[in-house]
Scaffold this motif. Structure first.
Motif, mmCIF file in Angstrom:
data_model
loop_
_atom_site.group_PDB
_atom_site.id
_atom_site.type_symbol
_atom_site.label_atom_id
_atom_site.label_comp_id
_atom_site.label_asym_id
_atom_site.label_seq_id
_atom_site.Cartn_x
_atom_site.Cartn_y
_atom_site.Cartn_z
ATOM 1 N N PRO A 69 -8.858 -15.151 -37.887
ATOM 2 C CA PRO A 69 -8.505 -15.053 -36.720
ATOM 3 C C PRO A 69 -8.873 -13.561 -36.323
ATOM 4 C CG PRO A 69 -6.429 -15.122 -38.050
ATOM 5 C CD PRO A 69 -7.493 -15.435 -38.807
ATOM 6 N N ALA A 70 -9.043 -13.052 -35.137
ATOM 7 C CA ALA A 70 -9.262 -11.812 -34.641
ATOM 8 C C ALA A 70 -8.065 -11.222 -33.971
ATOM 9 C CB ALA A 70 -10.401 -11.473 -33.893
ATOM 10 N N THR A 71 -7.394 -12.227 -33.563
ATOM 11 C CA THR A 71 -5.987 -11.965 -32.583
ATOM 12 C C THR A 71 -4.892 -12.856 -33.126
ATOM 13 O OG1 THR A 71 -6.867 -13.260 -30.528
ATOM 14 C CG2 THR A 71 -7.386 -11.050 -30.606
ATOM 15 N N VAL A 72 -3.602 -12.334 -33.087
ATOM 16 C CA VAL A 72 -2.612 -13.015 -33.315
ATOM 17 C C VAL A 72 -1.549 -12.584 -32.129
ATOM 18 C CG1 VAL A 72 -0.850 -13.661 -34.957
ATOM 19 C CG2 VAL A 72 -3.074 -12.842 -35.718
ATOM 20 N N LEU A 73 -0.829 -13.973 -31.866
ATOM 21 C CA LEU A 73 0.273 -13.643 -30.596
ATOM 22 C C LEU A 73 1.625 -14.351 -31.397
ATOM 23 C CD1 LEU A 73 1.340 -12.881 -28.018
ATOM 24 C CD2 LEU A 73 0.300 -15.236 -27.188
ATOM 25 N N ASP A 74 2.525 -13.433 -31.316
ATOM 26 C CA ASP A 74 3.643 -13.961 -31.883
ATOM 27 C C ASP A 74 4.762 -13.983 -30.882
ATOM 28 O OD1 ASP A 74 5.858 -14.760 -33.527
ATOM 29 O OD2 ASP A 74 5.523 -13.082 -34.987
ATOM 30 N N ILE A 75 5.177 -15.446 -30.504
ATOM 31 C CA ILE A 75 6.217 -15.545 -29.263
ATOM 32 C C ILE A 75 7.569 -15.537 -29.940
ATOM 33 C CG2 ILE A 75 6.961 -17.138 -27.596
ATOM 34 C CD1 ILE A 75 4.401 -15.939 -26.993
ATOM 35 N N GLY A 76 8.548 -14.662 -29.490
ATOM 36 C CA GLY A 76 9.911 -14.436 -29.927
ATOM 37 C C GLY A 76 9.875 -14.183 -31.375
ATOM 38 N N CYS A 77 9.199 -13.060 -31.485
ATOM 39 C CA CYS A 77 8.589 -12.698 -32.571
ATOM 40 C C CYS A 77 9.739 -12.099 -33.679
ATOM 41 C CB CYS A 77 7.570 -11.384 -32.673
ATOM 42 S SG CYS A 77 8.218 -9.995 -31.805
ATOM 43 N N GLY A 78 10.762 -11.706 -32.971
ATOM 44 C CA GLY A 78 11.870 -10.899 -33.923
ATOM 45 C C GLY A 78 11.220 -9.548 -34.382
#
Length: 254
Positions: free
Chosen positions: A41-50
């Motif tokens: 992956p080139a991009t990572v999105l963490d939802i509700g990441c803490g």
């Protein structure tokens, strides 16, 4: 006033014994990172990441990838920034204090949503559709979502969280089917073990339990005791009843 905001300097450190904010072992996390990193992956999105521990590990495994973590808790985000700095990742990751509802942060090649679908919507079907919107074609979603291992009894429900209902979760088969209906195929299905749950739930309260034992007459002792006892009662009610599924999902196209 809560223990997090009260102007006392002798309060316990918060969640220092937790590596991940959920029932996740080192062995399982290593396997997850390996599988996700293999997609380059080139991009990572963490939802509700803490504090974004799994995201940071994935960025370490994929040199050049960039990440964004979204959460509303400033203290956790600051911990994430410190972790990124310590790993030499500060220039590749952003920790954003903002709501994930309707976020324009996607699409990303990997979307992490670990125990945080409620950050997208209180309705799971809507949250799954949002995850499909946020992941790029050919990417992956790693979803950590609660499910009933068996139907809880009424007595068990009364000891869980306020207003707990059988309708709060699905069984694992239904959860997986909902993900498929939202536009995914399940590449990998795994569930947290009892050992992982016990490690997490114990570590979640351990700092505060030790502090309370040493400070029974502190001005915040009564409030803290109530909070700890309430959470422990809930945990022992859903122990072996509430599971956590980790679904690695591949978006369908066309």
């Amino acid at each position: 006033m809560t223990a997090d905001t009260a102007p006392h300097t002798d309060l316990p450190p918060r969640l220092t014994r937790l590596t991940f904010h959920g029932p996740l072992s080192e062995t399982r996390a290593t396997g997850m990172v390996r599988r996700l990193a293999a997609t380059r992956p080139a991009t990572v999105l963490d939802i509700g990441c803490g504090w974004g521990e799994l995201m940071l590990r994935l960025l370490e495994a994929v040199p050049g990838a960039g990440g964004v973590g979204v959460d509303l808790r400033a203290a956790d985000l600051e911990r994430g920034r410190r972790g990124a700095e310590a790993r030499g990742l500060a220039d590749r990751v952003e920790f954003a204090e903002e709501s994930a509802v309707g976020t324009g942060r996607g699409p990303a090649d990997v979307v992490l949503c670990l125990g945080a679908s409620q950050a997208l919507s209180d309705d799971l079907v809507t949250a799954l559709r949002e995850l499909r919107r946020l992941v790029a074609d050919g990417g992956r979603v790693l979803l950590g979502e609660g499910f009933w291992q068996r139907t809880p009894t009424e007595a068990e429900l009364t000891r869980m969280w306020p207003g707990a209902s059988v309708d709060d979760h699905h069984d694992l088969a239904t959860l997986t089917s909902l993900a498929v209906a939202a536009g995914f195929r399940p590449e990998w299905t795994e569930t947290a073990s009892l050992d992982e749950w016990e490690e997490f739930e114990s570590a979640y309260q351990a700092d505060t339990e030790v502090w309370l034992a040493a400070n029974p007459d502190h001005p915040l002792a009564a409030e803290t005791r109530d909070r700890l006892d309430t959470h422990r009662t809930a945990w022992l009610a859903y122990r072996g009843v509430l599971g956590l599924a980790y679904l690695t999902l591949v978006p369908t196209t066309g």
